[in-house]
Design a protein around this motif. Structure first.
Motif, PDB file in Angstrom:
ATOM      1  N   THR A   4       0.855  -1.185   0.000  1.00 36.07           N
ATOM      2  CA  THR A   4       0.000   0.000   0.000  1.00 36.07           C
ATOM      3  C   THR A   4       0.894   1.238   0.000  1.00 36.07           C
ATOM      4  OG1 THR A   4      -0.018   0.126   2.399  1.00 36.07           O
ATOM      5  CG2 THR A   4      -1.759  -1.218   1.355  1.00 36.07           C
ATOM      6  N   ALA A   5       0.280   2.410  -0.108  1.00 34.49           N
ATOM      7  CA  ALA A   5       1.056   3.659  -0.065  1.00 34.49           C
ATOM      8  C   ALA A   5       1.824   3.756   1.252  1.00 34.49           C
ATOM      9  CB  ALA A   5       0.133   4.859  -0.237  1.00 34.49           C
ATOM     10  N   ASN A   6       1.215   3.324   2.338  1.00 30.58           N
ATOM     11  CA  ASN A   6       1.888   3.342   3.641  1.00 30.58           C
ATOM     12  C   ASN A   6       3.100   2.407   3.627  1.00 30.58           C
ATOM     13  OD1 ASN A   6       2.281   4.069   6.329  1.00 30.58           O
ATOM     14  ND2 ASN A   6       1.020   2.385   7.086  1.00 30.58           N
ATOM     15  N   GLY A   7       2.970   1.260   2.980  1.00 30.98           N
ATOM     16  CA  GLY A   7       4.093   0.328   2.873  1.00 30.98           C
ATOM     17  C   GLY A   7       5.236   0.919   2.073  1.00 30.98           C
ATOM     18  N   TRP A 119       2.524   6.861  -7.828  1.00 26.34           N
ATOM     19  CA  TRP A 119       3.501   6.449  -6.828  1.00 26.34           C
ATOM     20  C   TRP A 119       4.534   7.557  -6.674  1.00 26.34           C
ATOM     21  CZ3 TRP A 119       2.352   4.066 -11.340  1.00 26.34           C
ATOM     22  CH2 TRP A 119       3.277   4.129 -12.370  1.00 26.34           C
ATOM     23  N   ASN A 120       5.057   7.694  -5.477  1.00 30.64           N
ATOM     24  CA  ASN A 120       6.102   8.659  -5.108  1.00 30.64           C
ATOM     25  C   ASN A 120       5.668  10.117  -5.211  1.00 30.64           C
ATOM     26  OD1 ASN A 120       7.810   6.529  -4.566  1.00 30.64           O
ATOM     27  ND2 ASN A 120       8.746   6.569  -6.574  1.00 30.64           N
ATOM     28  N   ALA A 121       4.361  10.387  -5.236  1.00 33.99           N
ATOM     29  CA  ALA A 121       3.820  11.747  -5.200  1.00 33.99           C
ATOM     30  C   ALA A 121       2.356  11.670  -4.796  1.00 33.99           C
ATOM     31  CB  ALA A 121       3.939  12.430  -6.565  1.00 33.99           C
ATOM     32  N   ALA A 132       0.886  17.569  -8.619  1.00 35.05           N
ATOM     33  CA  ALA A 132       1.607  16.507  -7.917  1.00 35.05           C
ATOM     34  C   ALA A 132       2.514  17.163  -6.887  1.00 35.05           C
ATOM     35  CB  ALA A 132       2.432  15.686  -8.901  1.00 35.05           C
ATOM     36  N   ARG A 133       2.441  16.673  -5.656  1.00 34.17           N
ATOM     37  CA  ARG A 133       3.287  17.195  -4.578  1.00 34.17           C
ATOM     38  C   ARG A 133       4.152  16.059  -4.041  1.00 34.17           C
ATOM     39  NH1 ARG A 133      -1.217  20.278  -4.366  1.00 34.17           N
ATOM     40  NH2 ARG A 133      -0.912  22.502  -4.061  1.00 34.17           N
ATOM     41  N   ASN A 134       5.345  16.435  -3.587  1.00 33.05           N
ATOM     42  CA  ASN A 134       6.241  15.424  -3.021  1.00 33.05           C
ATOM     43  C   ASN A 134       5.593  14.733  -1.832  1.00 33.05           C
ATOM     44  OD1 ASN A 134       7.168  18.249  -1.775  1.00 33.05           O
ATOM     45  ND2 ASN A 134       7.522  16.666  -0.242  1.00 33.05           N
ATOM     46  N   VAL A 135       6.068  13.542  -1.539  1.00 37.88           N
ATOM     47  CA  VAL A 135       5.676  12.829  -0.333  1.00 37.88           C
ATOM     48  C   VAL A 135       6.781  13.037   0.697  1.00 37.88           C
ATOM     49  CG1 VAL A 135       4.103  11.168  -1.397  1.00 37.88           C
ATOM     50  CG2 VAL A 135       6.532  10.690  -1.375  1.00 37.88           C
ATOM     51  N   SER A 136       6.604  12.503   1.887  1.00 37.06           N
ATOM     52  CA  SER A 136       7.517  12.799   2.995  1.00 37.06           C
ATOM     53  C   SER A 136       8.982  12.488   2.710  1.00 37.06           C
ATOM     54  CB  SER A 136       7.069  12.028   4.242  1.00 37.06           C
ATOM     55  OG  SER A 136       7.128  10.626   4.002  1.00 37.06           O
ATOM     56  N   TYR A 137       9.261  11.493   1.917  1.00 36.97           N
ATOM     57  CA  TYR A 137      10.638  11.048   1.742  1.00 36.97           C
ATOM     58  C   TYR A 137      11.349  11.589   0.510  1.00 36.97           C
ATOM     59  CZ  TYR A 137       8.055   7.757  -1.175  1.00 36.97           C
ATOM     60  OH  TYR A 137       7.204   7.209  -2.093  1.00 36.97           O
ATOM     61  N   ASN A 138      10.685  12.363  -0.376  1.00 40.04           N
ATOM     62  CA  ASN A 138      11.377  12.798  -1.587  1.00 40.04           C
ATOM     63  C   ASN A 138      11.239  14.290  -1.886  1.00 40.04           C
ATOM     64  OD1 ASN A 138       8.747  12.899  -2.522  1.00 40.04           O
ATOM     65  ND2 ASN A 138       9.072  11.595  -4.284  1.00 40.04           N
ATOM     66  N   GLY A 139      10.901  15.084  -0.886  1.00 40.48           N
ATOM     67  CA  GLY A 139      10.758  16.523  -1.107  1.00 40.48           C
ATOM     68  C   GLY A 139      12.062  17.284  -0.983  1.00 40.48           C
ATOM     69  N   ALA A 140      12.900  16.894  -0.041  1.00 37.29           N
ATOM     70  CA  ALA A 140      14.171  17.588   0.167  1.00 37.29           C
ATOM     71  C   ALA A 140      15.192  17.075  -0.840  1.00 37.29           C
ATOM     72  CB  ALA A 140      14.661  17.355   1.595  1.00 37.29           C
ATOM     73  N   LEU A 141      15.680  17.988  -1.676  1.00 32.94           N
ATOM     74  CA  LEU A 141      16.669  17.638  -2.693  1.00 32.94           C
ATOM     75  C   LEU A 141      17.833  18.614  -2.597  1.00 32.94           C
ATOM     76  CD1 LEU A 141      14.322  17.108  -5.800  1.00 32.94           C
ATOM     77  CD2 LEU A 141      15.361  15.336  -4.382  1.00 32.94           C
TER      78      LEU A 141
END
Length: 169
Positions: A4-7, A119-121, A132-141
């Motif tokens: 799932t998205a949580n997984g 996926w991933n957004a 589309a917005r970043n999710v918790s793990y891929n916003g900081a670049l």
């Protein structure tokens, strides 16, 4: 069976934490290390894997967006596959010359397409407008670093590549 998205979030958080501990990853400057003599090891050539569904050559549409505080990003939309009634697209987000803490990519479908899965957004739609917005793990670049998200969509006939805009914070 897919997670799932949580997984996916849990797996990404575990990988992100591991990658943060590697010098030179995730846009971090690598720590200096002693140099050794050049390596003569050959590198393998990538090979294309066959696709089970017919698709056209990938189409892309890059775009930049002005952002406050010298923070910027570039988004590149790539149509990676098409079949009757549907398609798959990937979007690569690349930070500009300064690190960013989050990003938003927006576009407008012109041929009646809709996003059915992503996926991933976090993707939201209102008519033909898509965000589309970043999710918790891929916003900081870090400066020049990239991340990618993708989605499946439905289409009825034409499926032109939209122009995309990227906004960074």
């Amino acid at each position: 069976i897919h997670p799932t998205a949580n997984g996916y979030d849990k797996m990404a958080a575990a990988w992100y934490a591991a990658l943060q501990s590697v010098p030179g990853s995730l846009g971090q400057a690598p720590s200096p290390s002693p140099s050794t003599s050049p390596s003569a090891s050959p590198s393998a050539s990538p090979s294309a894997s066959p696709s089970a569904s017919p698709s056209a050559s990938p189409s892309t549409s890059p775009s930049t967006g002005p952002t406050p505080g010298n923070r910027s990003c570039l988004a590149k939309y790539t149509l990676t596959g098409q079949w009757q009634g549907g398609f798959q697209a990937d979007v690569t987000v690349t930070a500009g010359g300064s690190p960013i803490s989050s990003w938003t990519v927006a576009w407008r479908f012109s041929d009646g397409q809709t996003v059915t899965q992503s996926w991933n957004a976090t993707i939201t739609s209102s008519g033909s407008e898509v965000t589309a917005r970043n999710v918790s793990y891929n916003g900081a670049l870090g400066a020049g670093a990239s991340t990618q998200f993708g989605f499946l969509g439905s289409s009825n006939g034409a499926n032109s590549v939209p122009s995309v805009t990227c906004t960074a914070i």
